[in-house]
Design a protein around this motif. Structure first.
Motif, PDB file in Angstrom:
ATOM      1  N   UNK A 157       3.431   5.641   0.676  1.00 32.53           N
ATOM      2  CA  UNK A 157       2.330   5.429  -0.267  1.00 32.53           C
ATOM      3  C   UNK A 157       1.435   4.138  -0.084  1.00 32.53           C
ATOM      4  N   UNK A 158       0.262   3.806  -0.439  1.00 29.76           N
ATOM      5  CA  UNK A 158      -0.475   2.604  -0.385  1.00 29.76           C
ATOM      6  C   UNK A 158      -0.478   1.977  -1.591  1.00 29.76           C
ATOM      7  N   UNK A 159      -0.224   0.653  -1.790  1.00 33.20           N
ATOM      8  CA  UNK A 159      -0.517   0.050  -2.819  1.00 33.20           C
ATOM      9  C   UNK A 159      -1.743  -0.567  -2.559  1.00 33.20           C
ATOM     10  N   UNK A 160      -2.735  -0.684  -4.073  1.00 39.08           N
ATOM     11  CA  UNK A 160      -4.006  -1.120  -3.620  1.00 39.08           C
ATOM     12  C   UNK A 160      -4.215  -2.004  -4.913  1.00 39.08           C
ATOM     13  N   UNK A 161      -5.295  -2.998  -4.665  1.00 39.03           N
ATOM     14  CA  UNK A 161      -5.794  -3.590  -5.734  1.00 39.03           C
ATOM     15  C   UNK A 161      -4.859  -4.449  -6.726  1.00 39.03           C
ATOM     16  N   UNK A 162      -4.616  -5.647  -6.387  1.00 36.45           N
ATOM     17  CA  UNK A 162      -3.745  -6.469  -7.096  1.00 36.45           C
ATOM     18  C   UNK A 162      -3.958  -6.746  -8.476  1.00 36.45           C
ATOM     19  N   UNK A 163      -5.359  -6.678  -8.833  1.00 38.67           N
ATOM     20  CA  UNK A 163      -5.659  -6.950 -10.437  1.00 38.67           C
ATOM     21  C   UNK A 163      -5.535  -5.746 -11.153  1.00 38.67           C
ATOM     22  N   UNK A 164      -5.517  -4.569 -10.512  1.00 36.63           N
ATOM     23  CA  UNK A 164      -5.244  -3.272 -11.236  1.00 36.63           C
ATOM     24  C   UNK A 164      -4.499  -2.404 -10.119  1.00 36.63           C
ATOM     25  N   UNK A 165      -3.146  -2.683 -10.276  1.00 40.97           N
ATOM     26  CA  UNK A 165      -2.319  -1.953  -9.197  1.00 40.97           C
ATOM     27  C   UNK A 165      -2.270  -0.594  -9.412  1.00 40.97           C
ATOM     28  N   UNK A 166      -2.810   0.173  -8.365  1.00 42.08           N
ATOM     29  CA  UNK A 166      -2.552   1.538  -8.281  1.00 42.08           C
ATOM     30  C   UNK A 166      -1.815   2.044  -6.777  1.00 42.08           C
ATOM     31  N   UNK A 167      -1.311   3.182  -7.077  1.00 42.75           N
ATOM     32  CA  UNK A 167      -0.600   3.816  -5.798  1.00 42.75           C
ATOM     33  C   UNK A 167      -1.448   4.975  -5.140  1.00 42.75           C
ATOM     34  N   UNK A 168      -1.576   5.121  -3.980  1.00 40.14           N
ATOM     35  CA  UNK A 168      -2.303   5.933  -3.175  1.00 40.14           C
ATOM     36  C   UNK A 168      -1.524   6.868  -2.354  1.00 40.14           C
ATOM     37  N   UNK A 169      -1.749   7.800  -2.186  1.00 39.63           N
ATOM     38  CA  UNK A 169      -1.306   8.744  -0.982  1.00 39.63           C
ATOM     39  C   UNK A 169      -1.810   8.625   0.369  1.00 39.63           C
ATOM     40  N   UNK A 180      -5.025   9.539  -5.452  1.00 45.68           N
ATOM     41  CA  UNK A 180      -4.600   8.262  -6.393  1.00 45.68           C
ATOM     42  C   UNK A 180      -3.655   8.954  -7.134  1.00 45.68           C
ATOM     43  N   UNK A 181      -2.491   8.154  -6.955  1.00 44.58           N
ATOM     44  CA  UNK A 181      -1.242   8.692  -7.869  1.00 44.58           C
ATOM     45  C   UNK A 181      -1.078   8.131  -9.335  1.00 44.58           C
ATOM     46  N   UNK A 182      -1.733   7.095  -9.394  1.00 37.20           N
ATOM     47  CA  UNK A 182      -1.597   6.259 -10.708  1.00 37.20           C
ATOM     48  C   UNK A 182      -1.190   4.935 -10.458  1.00 37.20           C
ATOM     49  N   UNK A 183      -0.857   4.297 -11.901  1.00 39.06           N
ATOM     50  CA  UNK A 183      -0.604   2.974 -11.810  1.00 39.06           C
ATOM     51  C   UNK A 183       1.073   2.650 -10.984  1.00 39.06           C
ATOM     52  N   UNK A 184       0.533   1.485 -10.141  1.00 31.23           N
ATOM     53  CA  UNK A 184       1.876   0.999  -9.451  1.00 31.23           C
ATOM     54  C   UNK A 184       2.907   0.633 -10.362  1.00 31.23           C
ATOM     55  N   UNK A 185       4.186   1.221 -10.097  1.00 30.37           N
ATOM     56  CA  UNK A 185       5.425   0.604 -10.812  1.00 30.37           C
ATOM     57  C   UNK A 185       5.530  -0.713 -10.886  1.00 30.37           C
ATOM     58  N   UNK A 186       5.808  -1.396 -12.261  1.00 32.40           N
ATOM     59  CA  UNK A 186       5.743  -2.599 -12.346  1.00 32.40           C
ATOM     60  C   UNK A 186       6.752  -3.420 -11.503  1.00 32.40           C
ATOM     61  N   UNK A 227       5.611  -7.532  -4.988  1.00 34.36           N
ATOM     62  CA  UNK A 227       4.424  -7.787  -4.032  1.00 34.36           C
ATOM     63  C   UNK A 227       3.767  -9.011  -4.448  1.00 34.36           C
ATOM     64  N   UNK A 228       4.300  -9.751  -5.544  1.00 34.20           N
ATOM     65  CA  UNK A 228       3.966 -10.804  -6.148  1.00 34.20           C
ATOM     66  C   UNK A 228       2.643 -10.690  -6.759  1.00 34.20           C
ATOM     67  N   UNK A 229       2.115  -9.623  -7.221  1.00 31.09           N
ATOM     68  CA  UNK A 229       1.074  -9.160  -7.699  1.00 31.09           C
ATOM     69  C   UNK A 229       0.814  -9.540  -9.146  1.00 31.09           C
TER      70      UNK A 229
END
Length: 96
Positions: free
Chosen positions: A25-37, A64-70, A76-78
């Motif tokens: 998965x790819x973690x994107x956007x530290x201000x609105x963390x989302x997970x992508x396949x 786009x799989x949804x929010x990144x797990x907290x 990631x220190x996001x």
């Protein structure tokens, strides 16, 4: 010259310690963390003539799989670790 960019060798080294059957998965956007396949790996050349490898998400609607797990965003220190607020005692019928 040292580079702050991760290389393919660095990525392979980091991935070698992971479960090889786990999805990527790819973690994107530290201000609105989302997970992508991830769906593609593309090698190209940048404007300076250097070889660059791109990891891309797919075109599917479910890429786009949804929010990144907290806990991942915290690792990631996001964002900082989230702690639940302390619970207040419940009020009882009759005032106590």
């Amino acid at each position: 010259m040292t580079s702050a960019e991760m290389t393919v060798a660095d990525l392979i080294d980091l991935l070698s310690g992971c479960d090889q059957d786990a999805p990527v998965r790819q973690a994107m956007n530290p201000f609105f963390p989302m997970a992508h396949r991830l769906a593609q790996v593309v090698q190209s050349v940048d404007e300076a003539g250097r070889t660059v490898v791109y990891l891309a998400e797919g075109h599917d609607a479910d890429a786009q799989l949804g929010h990144l797990p907290p806990e991942v965003a915290a690792e990631l220190t996001w964002q900082g670790p989230v702690q639940a607020l302390p619970r207040r005692p419940r009020r009882r019928v009759g005032g106590n």
